[in-house]
Design an enzyme around this catalytic site. Structure first.
Site, PDB file in Angstrom:
ATOM      1  N   ASN A   7      39.290  69.085  -0.231  1.00 17.79           N
ATOM      2  CA  ASN A   7      38.010  69.060   0.475  1.00 17.79           C
ATOM      3  C   ASN A   7      38.173  69.956   1.704  1.00 17.79           C
ATOM      4  O   ASN A   7      38.850  69.565   2.656  1.00 17.79           O
ATOM      5  CB  ASN A   7      37.664  67.622   0.883  1.00 17.79           C
ATOM      6  CG  ASN A   7      36.434  67.552   1.763  1.00 17.79           C
ATOM      7  OD1 ASN A   7      35.724  68.545   1.931  1.00 17.79           O
ATOM      8  ND2 ASN A   7      36.169  66.368   2.309  1.00 17.79           N
ATOM      9  N   TRP A   8      37.569  71.124   1.630  1.00 19.99           N
ATOM     10  CA  TRP A   8      37.747  72.087   2.732  1.00 19.99           C
ATOM     11  C   TRP A   8      36.903  71.744   3.951  1.00 19.99           C
ATOM     12  O   TRP A   8      37.024  72.375   4.988  1.00 19.99           O
ATOM     13  CB  TRP A   8      37.441  73.505   2.234  1.00 19.99           C
ATOM     14  CG  TRP A   8      38.633  74.143   1.575  1.00 19.99           C
ATOM     15  CD1 TRP A   8      39.716  73.488   1.065  1.00 19.99           C
ATOM     16  CD2 TRP A   8      38.876  75.535   1.380  1.00 19.99           C
ATOM     17  NE1 TRP A   8      40.620  74.387   0.555  1.00 19.99           N
ATOM     18  CE2 TRP A   8      40.129  75.657   0.729  1.00 19.99           C
ATOM     19  CE3 TRP A   8      38.168  76.694   1.675  1.00 19.99           C
ATOM     20  CZ2 TRP A   8      40.676  76.893   0.388  1.00 19.99           C
ATOM     21  CZ3 TRP A   8      38.710  77.921   1.320  1.00 19.99           C
ATOM     22  CH2 TRP A   8      39.957  78.018   0.690  1.00 19.99           C
ATOM     23  N   LYS A   9      35.997  70.754   3.809  1.00 20.27           N
ATOM     24  CA  LYS A   9      35.104  70.400   4.924  1.00 20.27           C
ATOM     25  C   LYS A   9      34.460  71.686   5.458  1.00 20.27           C
ATOM     26  O   LYS A   9      34.180  72.591   4.669  1.00 20.27           O
ATOM     27  CB  LYS A   9      35.860  69.596   5.980  1.00 20.27           C
ATOM     28  CG  LYS A   9      36.585  68.401   5.336  1.00 20.27           C
ATOM     29  CD  LYS A   9      37.124  67.393   6.300  1.00 20.27           C
ATOM     30  CE  LYS A   9      37.809  66.262   5.527  1.00 20.27           C
ATOM     31  NZ  LYS A   9      38.301  65.193   6.388  1.00 20.27           N
ATOM     32  N   GLU A 153      38.866  56.385   0.270  1.00 17.17           N
ATOM     33  CA  GLU A 153      39.320  57.031   1.501  1.00 17.17           C
ATOM     34  C   GLU A 153      39.212  56.040   2.660  1.00 17.17           C
ATOM     35  O   GLU A 153      38.115  55.845   3.202  1.00 17.17           O
ATOM     36  CB  GLU A 153      38.461  58.274   1.793  1.00 17.17           C
ATOM     37  CG  GLU A 153      38.629  59.362   0.746  1.00 17.17           C
ATOM     38  CD  GLU A 153      38.387  60.758   1.320  1.00 17.17           C
ATOM     39  OE1 GLU A 153      39.170  61.656   0.997  1.00 17.17           O
ATOM     40  OE2 GLU A 153      37.441  60.946   2.092  1.00 17.17           O
ATOM     41  N   GLY A 159      42.704  62.274   8.474  1.00 18.02           N
ATOM     42  CA  GLY A 159      43.096  63.214   9.523  1.00 18.02           C
ATOM     43  C   GLY A 159      43.985  62.593  10.588  1.00 18.02           C
ATOM     44  O   GLY A 159      44.210  63.188  11.640  1.00 18.02           O
ATOM     45  N   GLY A 216      42.280  66.658   2.453  1.00 18.90           N
ATOM     46  CA  GLY A 216      41.537  67.410   3.465  1.00 18.90           C
ATOM     47  C   GLY A 216      42.379  68.535   4.036  1.00 18.90           C
ATOM     48  O   GLY A 216      42.572  69.579   3.414  1.00 18.90           O
ATOM     49  N   GLY A 217      42.925  68.317   5.227  1.00 15.47           N
ATOM     50  CA  GLY A 217      43.649  69.355   5.965  1.00 15.47           C
ATOM     51  C   GLY A 217      44.695  70.103   5.157  1.00 15.47           C
ATOM     52  O   GLY A 217      44.801  71.338   5.262  1.00 15.47           O
TER      53      GLY A 217
END
Ligand code: 13P
Length: 233
Positions: A7-9, A153, A159, A216-217
């Site tokens: 998920n590149w957000k 999640e 994060g 994510g990150g």
């Protein structure tokens, strides 16, 4: 086979995505790799990773300035869409009902929704984790239509560099699997997401009912993402 979804957000660029696809071309894996990217990067992209979006409108078309419909996502080449991510729930007030409507729109366009559920720190501290997860699944997952993916999640771990214990992840995923079974959706893949990295991916994916991860990150750079993909065959 596991599902490894990034998920590149609100990060990246078309050239960064092309670079990532090039790097993924160089590895051999049985796992299904998905990159959920901002709307502007979907069209024209190709490579080993299937492309997904991060949100979709609950409306089919019309006067909804700024929104993107499921048909438009399909037209642009998206195969997946994340719905109900905690950042959408938190910053845009998305409820389980809205999330279900979005998932239904995705299914009607032939796009697989990745439906996110998870508890906040306050809900966890109040001992409500399993209750929130169960109602999240019951109320956010459409009862019929095509295939769905569910992502657990825990919001407090996103994060944050911390994860629940293996036992807590196992309890959450077992409950999700049982709830999906009761809804007639037994066997739908269940991903874990929040602070997944190369160092913990293999362990997390060895937990029962963890069919993959939503990252994510650590999905933004191939040096971080590829070790997660290669953590399990
Ligand atoms: P991090 O992997 O950066 O914790 O983000 C998880 C997430 O929100 C994926 O959807």
């Amino acid at each position: 086979m596991k599902i490894i979804a990034g998920n590149w957000k609100m990060n990246g660029s078309r050239s960064a995505l092309a670079e990532m696809q090039g790097a993924l071309d160089g590895i051999k894996t049985e796992n299904r790799v998905i990159l959920c990217v901002p709307f502007t990067m979907i069209s024209g992209n190709s490579g080993p990773a299937a492309i997904g979006a991060q949100d979709v409108s609950m409306h089919s078309h019309g006067a909804f300035t700024g929104e993107v419909s499921a048909e438009m996502l399909r037209d642009a080449g998206a195969k997946y869409v994340i719905v109900g991510h905690s950042e959408r729930r938190m910053y845009h007030g998305e409820t389980n009902e809205i999330v279900r409507n979005k998932a239904e729109m995705a299914l009607s366009a032939g796009i697989t929704p990745i439906i996110c559920v998870g508890e906040t720190m306050e809900e966890k501290d109040a001992g409500k984790t399993l209750e929130i997860i169960e109602s999240g699944v019951r109320e956010s997952v459409p009862s019929d239509g095509g295939d769905v993916i569910v992502a657990y999640e825990p919001r407090w771990a996103i994060g944050a560099g911390i994860t629940p214990t293996d036992d807590d992840i196992a309890a959450a995923h077992t409950l999700i699997a049982e709830t999906l079974e009761k809804m007639g959706r037994g066997g739908a893949p269940i991903l874990y997401g929040a602070s997944v990295k190369g160092a913990n991916a293999a362990q997390i994916m060895s937990i029962p009912h963890v069919d993959g991860v939503l990252v994510g990150g650590a999905s933004l750079k191939s040096d971080d993402f590829i070790p997660i993909i290669m953590a399990t065959k």
